[in-house]
Write a protein that holds these residues in place. Structure first.
Motif, PDB file in Angstrom:
ATOM      1  N   HIS A   1      79.338  -2.735  51.254  1.00 41.57           N
ATOM      2  CA  HIS A   1      78.494  -2.740  51.883  1.00 41.57           C
ATOM      3  C   HIS A   1      78.515  -1.160  52.681  1.00 41.57           C
ATOM      4  O   HIS A   1      78.246  -0.188  53.636  1.00 41.57           O
ATOM      5  N   ARG A   2      78.517  -0.113  51.479  1.00 36.82           N
ATOM      6  CA  ARG A   2      78.965   1.313  50.971  1.00 36.82           C
ATOM      7  C   ARG A   2      77.515   1.275  50.466  1.00 36.82           C
ATOM      8  O   ARG A   2      77.216   0.668  49.179  1.00 36.82           O
ATOM      9  N   ASN A   3      76.783   2.286  50.627  1.00 37.73           N
ATOM     10  CA  ASN A   3      75.291   2.679  49.810  1.00 37.73           C
ATOM     11  C   ASN A   3      76.442   3.888  48.430  1.00 37.73           C
ATOM     12  O   ASN A   3      76.984   4.491  48.757  1.00 37.73           O
ATOM     13  N   ALA A   4      74.572   4.062  47.866  1.00 40.60           N
ATOM     14  CA  ALA A   4      75.329   4.238  46.206  1.00 40.60           C
ATOM     15  C   ALA A   4      76.423   6.379  47.174  1.00 40.60           C
ATOM     16  O   ALA A   4      76.875   6.556  46.300  1.00 40.60           O
ATOM     17  N   ALA A   5      75.152   7.075  47.724  1.00 42.69           N
ATOM     18  CA  ALA A   5      75.919   7.826  48.166  1.00 42.69           C
ATOM     19  C   ALA A   5      77.465   7.923  49.019  1.00 42.69           C
ATOM     20  O   ALA A   5      78.612   8.853  48.842  1.00 42.69           O
ATOM     21  N   GLN A   6      77.658   6.796  49.785  1.00 43.30           N
ATOM     22  CA  GLN A   6      78.804   6.833  50.367  1.00 43.30           C
ATOM     23  C   GLN A   6      80.182   6.085  49.131  1.00 43.30           C
ATOM     24  O   GLN A   6      81.273   6.870  49.441  1.00 43.30           O
ATOM     25  N   ARG A   7      79.567   5.681  47.642  1.00 43.21           N
ATOM     26  CA  ARG A   7      80.861   4.862  47.236  1.00 43.21           C
ATOM     27  C   ARG A   7      80.758   6.065  46.485  1.00 43.21           C
ATOM     28  O   ARG A   7      81.921   6.335  46.019  1.00 43.21           O
ATOM     29  N   SER A   8      79.888   7.494  46.557  1.00 41.28           N
ATOM     30  CA  SER A   8      80.765   8.193  45.647  1.00 41.28           C
ATOM     31  C   SER A   8      81.095   9.323  46.337  1.00 41.28           C
ATOM     32  O   SER A   8      82.268   9.848  45.827  1.00 41.28           O
ATOM     33  N   SER A   9      81.165   9.156  47.821  1.00 49.22           N
ATOM     34  CA  SER A   9      82.040   9.940  48.659  1.00 49.22           C
ATOM     35  C   SER A   9      83.571   8.982  48.170  1.00 49.22           C
ATOM     36  O   SER A   9      84.503  10.409  48.227  1.00 49.22           O
ATOM     37  N   ILE A  10      83.651   7.889  48.355  1.00 42.60           N
ATOM     38  CA  ILE A  10      84.636   7.576  48.224  1.00 42.60           C
ATOM     39  C   ILE A  10      85.691   7.417  46.971  1.00 42.60           C
ATOM     40  O   ILE A  10      86.871   7.740  47.205  1.00 42.60           O
ATOM     41  N   ARG A  11      85.180   7.837  46.266  1.00 44.72           N
ATOM     42  CA  ARG A  11      85.601   7.641  44.588  1.00 44.72           C
ATOM     43  C   ARG A  11      86.169   9.303  44.569  1.00 44.72           C
ATOM     44  O   ARG A  11      86.947   9.654  44.455  1.00 44.72           O
ATOM     45  N   ALA A  12      84.968  10.182  45.392  1.00 48.56           N
ATOM     46  CA  ALA A  12      85.388  11.946  45.236  1.00 48.56           C
ATOM     47  C   ALA A  12      86.659  11.786  45.793  1.00 48.56           C
ATOM     48  O   ALA A  12      87.994  12.532  45.340  1.00 48.56           O
TER      49      ALA A  12
ATOM     50  N   ALA B   1      70.107  -4.169  44.452  1.00 48.54           N
ATOM     51  CA  ALA B   1      70.607  -5.029  45.906  1.00 48.54           C
ATOM     52  C   ALA B   1      70.136  -3.894  47.037  1.00 48.54           C
ATOM     53  O   ALA B   1      69.693  -3.634  47.830  1.00 48.54           O
ATOM     54  N   GLU B   2      70.041  -2.464  46.454  1.00 46.10           N
ATOM     55  CA  GLU B   2      69.587  -0.952  46.910  1.00 46.10           C
ATOM     56  C   GLU B   2      68.097  -1.091  46.385  1.00 46.10           C
ATOM     57  O   GLU B   2      67.647   0.350  47.194  1.00 46.10           O
ATOM     58  N   VAL B   3      67.010  -1.845  46.339  1.00 40.38           N
ATOM     59  CA  VAL B   3      66.345  -1.137  45.872  1.00 40.38           C
ATOM     60  C   VAL B   3      65.336  -2.044  46.181  1.00 40.38           C
ATOM     61  O   VAL B   3      64.531  -2.239  47.360  1.00 40.38           O
ATOM     62  N   ASP B   4      64.930  -3.757  45.976  1.00 31.45           N
ATOM     63  CA  ASP B   4      64.182  -4.897  45.979  1.00 31.45           C
ATOM     64  C   ASP B   4      64.642  -6.157  45.975  1.00 31.45           C
ATOM     65  O   ASP B   4      63.521  -6.844  45.870  1.00 31.45           O
ATOM     66  N   MET B   5      65.105  -6.357  46.410  1.00 28.96           N
ATOM     67  CA  MET B   5      66.097  -7.258  46.285  1.00 28.96           C
ATOM     68  C   MET B   5      65.242  -7.959  47.002  1.00 28.96           C
ATOM     69  O   MET B   5      65.809  -9.435  47.041  1.00 28.96           O
ATOM     70  N   GLU B   6      64.978  -7.554  48.779  1.00 30.98           N
ATOM     71  CA  GLU B   6      64.774  -8.447  49.508  1.00 30.98           C
ATOM     72  C   GLU B   6      63.111  -9.511  49.219  1.00 30.98           C
ATOM     73  O   GLU B   6      62.916 -10.306  48.999  1.00 30.98           O
ATOM     74  N   ARG B   7      62.690  -8.257  48.098  1.00 35.08           N
ATOM     75  CA  ARG B   7      61.642  -9.252  48.369  1.00 35.08           C
ATOM     76  C   ARG B   7      61.261 -10.440  46.095  1.00 35.08           C
ATOM     77  O   ARG B   7      60.326 -11.130  46.404  1.00 35.08           O
TER      78      ARG B   7
END
Length: 318
Positions: free
Chosen positions: A40-51, A274-280
């Motif tokens: 439930h975290r986007n790419a930027a948030q996951r990157s922050s968590i790793r750092a 999942a962060e791009v076009d999964m709804e389509r």
């Protein structure tokens, strides 16, 4: 449209890191906690968590996940936690190795990513593996397949948009493609040049001209030779450049409907889209199969792996 569901009030990365650290402690791993945070975290948030995790605990979060998890669930979490360009570099490397070789995945990455993102993935590949993707693709392929794949992964394709399309060029190149395909000159330089260098908007216009002028889509023309691996890759290139949601629907349908699920393909598509076009893709899957994608996946998977995939599909609102 993305299927990822991020909460309205996202905890600070320090809080997420602390919760993940707790999830790894003790006798058993708290897989539910890992899913509730990372899925439930986007790419930027996951990157922050790793750092933050590395700074606070002096440990690499990916290494911790690798130690604590296993099987298909581990692969899904690991791929998802990577930055998108790192993930593509990882998938591309797998695709050039002898035992996990997959030319389709190379086409998929080269043709469905925005140009700048693909360029950054190639930079990540070079930084991590000390060789270029172009070199590895050239080394691990041969003949006609090399003739198509090397320019496909080498080009920095201009993204383009509809109002920049050259209609005269589209009409002319539609005729060129028709001529080469009716002659079965599938490896012709002009055919490869058009498909590997033109912007996606320009290719879409060319293929629309092709269909209007010659009565069928280009892939219908290629159908009679579709047992040939090179022609299959050509068709995949066209589909990925023009209708990626249709391409991904087919990958998912085959992954789920096989005798025994193809978890690698299933995991790859869910984690990369999942962060791009999964709804389509979900809409296309429902239209094509009359079954919602989440239900198909739920019926075909189990445990933490199932929960992770469903969360990424947006069917868990934790």
């Amino acid at each position: 449209m993305a299927s990822l569901k991020v909460p309205a009030n996202v905890p600070l990365p320090e809080e997420d890191s602390e919760q993940l650290h707790k999830a790894f402690k003790g006798w058993g791993t708290d897989e539910g906690m890992i899913i509730s945070i990372l899925a439930h975290r986007n790419a930027a948030q996951r990157s922050s968590i790793r750092a933050v995790y590395a700074a606070n605990y002096n440990k690499n979060l990916l290494n911790e996940l690798d130690k604590e998890l296993s099987g298909d669930f581990e692969r899904a979490v690991m791929l998802w936690t990577l930055d998108p360009v790192e993930r593509d570099a990882n998938l591309a490397k797998e695709s050039t190795k002898m035992f996990t070789k997959n030319n389709w995945v190379l086409v998929e990455i080269a043709c469905t990513r925005p140009s700048l993102e693909f360029f950054k993935a190639k930079q990540a590949y070079q930084a991590r593996y000390k060789t270029s993707l172009e070199e590895d693709v050239a080394y691990h392929t041969s003949g006609d397949i090399r003739k198509l794949l090397v320019p496909l992964v080498s080009t920095f394709r201009y993204d383009g948009n509809a109002d920049e399309v050259n209609m005269k060029l589209a009409s002319s190149e539609a005729k060129t493609l028709h001529k080469k395909i009716t002659e079965k000159a599938y490896t012709d330089e002009d055919l490869i040049r058009i498909l590997t260098t033109r912007s996606k908007a320009q290719i879409m216009a060319t293929l629309n001209h092709f269909k209007d002028k010659f009565g069928s889509s280009i892939n219908k023309y290629l159908k009679e030779d579709s047992e040939d691996e090179y022609v299959q890759l050509l068709k995949t290139t066209i589909k990925c450049l023009t209708y990626p949601e249709k391409y991904y629907e087919k990958v998912l349908r085959r992954a789920i409907n096989k005798l025994g699920t193809d978890e690698w393909a299933l995991t790859r598509v869910v984690t990369t889209r999942a962060e791009v076009d999964m709804e389509r893709i979900k809409e296309e899957y429902l239209r094509r199969n009359s079954v919602p994608l989440d239900r198909a996946i739920a019926n075909d998977t189990s445990g933490d792996y199932k929960d992770m995939l469903l969360s990424l599909l947006g069917h868990d609102h934790s």
